[in-house]
Design an enzyme around this catalytic site. Structure first.
Site, short mmCIF file in Angstrom:
data_model
loop_
_atom_site.label_atom_id
_atom_site.label_comp_id
_atom_site.label_asym_id
_atom_site.label_seq_id
_atom_site.Cartn_x
_atom_site.Cartn_y
_atom_site.Cartn_z
N ARG A 197 0.82 -1.21 0.00
CA ARG A 197 0.00 0.00 0.00
C ARG A 197 0.85 1.26 0.00
O ARG A 197 0.38 2.34 -0.30
CB ARG A 197 -0.93 0.00 1.21
N GLY A 214 -5.80 -8.21 9.19
CA GLY A 214 -4.94 -7.65 8.15
C GLY A 214 -5.38 -6.24 7.80
O GLY A 214 -6.00 -5.54 8.61
N CYS A 215 -5.08 -5.81 6.59
CA CYS A 215 -5.45 -4.47 6.13
C CYS A 215 -6.93 -4.21 6.38
O CYS A 215 -7.80 -4.96 5.94
CB CYS A 215 -5.14 -4.34 4.65
N PHE A 216 -7.23 -3.11 7.08
CA PHE A 216 -8.63 -2.87 7.45
C PHE A 216 -9.52 -2.50 6.28
O PHE A 216 -10.74 -2.55 6.38
CB PHE A 216 -8.78 -1.87 8.59
N TRP A 217 -8.94 -2.14 5.14
CA TRP A 217 -9.77 -1.82 3.98
C TRP A 217 -10.65 -3.01 3.61
O TRP A 217 -11.86 -2.86 3.40
CB TRP A 217 -8.90 -1.47 2.78
#
Length: 224
Positions: free
Chosen positions: A4, A52-55
């Site tokens: 990212r 993991g990635c909160f998106w």
């Protein structure tokens, strides 16, 4: 440096690759319903989960029927380090997490955990998910009360004994501290940025897997 944070050129290259061959979620396992999942009569409850990635975590859970709202944020560290730019070195104590407000009469806590480990996070990985590594990307369950802790403990044991994964289930159950909402630019990121290369490659496949495995759990309109 995580994907990212890489230069735009690398992200664009990832987007091109994703169009050459359809991306799939990294870990997709259709898990059983939670054997221990007591009914809760309240119309509103809160769950804090990390995967993991909160998106992508937010993007998936906002599409689950019975979920009222989902907010991306940080859990595990202090207020001073609850900032996106301060979590990348893995020393803040925070995990990228989501706070889910849901209606327990429509979707149980056990069902939320089932979704988390079926299509969002691989419960056999330590301090990493997908392309991202570091303690900030750990998968974790953060029970908000004794009942949630009971369900979480039982479900981790259930899926571990069931041999659904090639490796041991190692997800920690963490005590709740304070959930700090993430910056506005990270809220509803997946929905607002569907063509973002990271979303296309890593997160959109998770939502597709949810719809394929559990169509009865999918909302017609995403929760805010």
């Amino acid at each position: 440096m995580t994907p990212r944070a890489r230069p735009l050129v690398a992200l664009l290259a990832a987007a091109v690759l994703s169009q050459c061959a359809p991306a799939q979620a990294e870990s997709v396992v259709k898990l059983p319903a939670a054997a221990v999942d007591p009914a809760v009569k309240a119309k509103r409850a809160t769950a804090v989960l990390a995967g993991g990635c909160f998106w992508g975590v937010e993007g998936v859970f906002s599409n689950v029927k019975g979920v009222i709202s989902v907010e991306s944020g940080y859990h595990g560290g202090s207020r001073a380090t609850a900032k996106y730019e301060l979590t990348h070195d893995g020393t803040s104590g925070h995990a990228e997490a989501v706070r889910i407000v849901y209606d327990p009469t429509q979707v149980s806590y056990g069902t939320l955990l089932r979704v988390l480990f079926s299509v969002v996070a691989d419960p056999t990985l330590k301090n990493r998910q997908g392309p991202d590594s570091g303690t900030q990307y750990r998968a974790a369950i953060v029970p908000m009360d004794a009942t949630q802790r009971q369900v979480a403990t039982a479900y981790l044991a259930q899926i571990g004994k069931g041999k659904y994964f090639a490796k041991p289930v190692i997800v920690p159950i963490e005590s709740y501290k304070t959930f700090y909402p993430a910056e506005a630019s990270h809220q509803n990121f997946m929905r607002l940025n569907p063509s973002n290369p990271y979303i296309v490659r890593w997160d959109a496949p998770k939502l597709a897997a949810l719809k394929r495995l559990y169509p009865d759990l999918v909302r017609k309109v995403p929760a805010p």
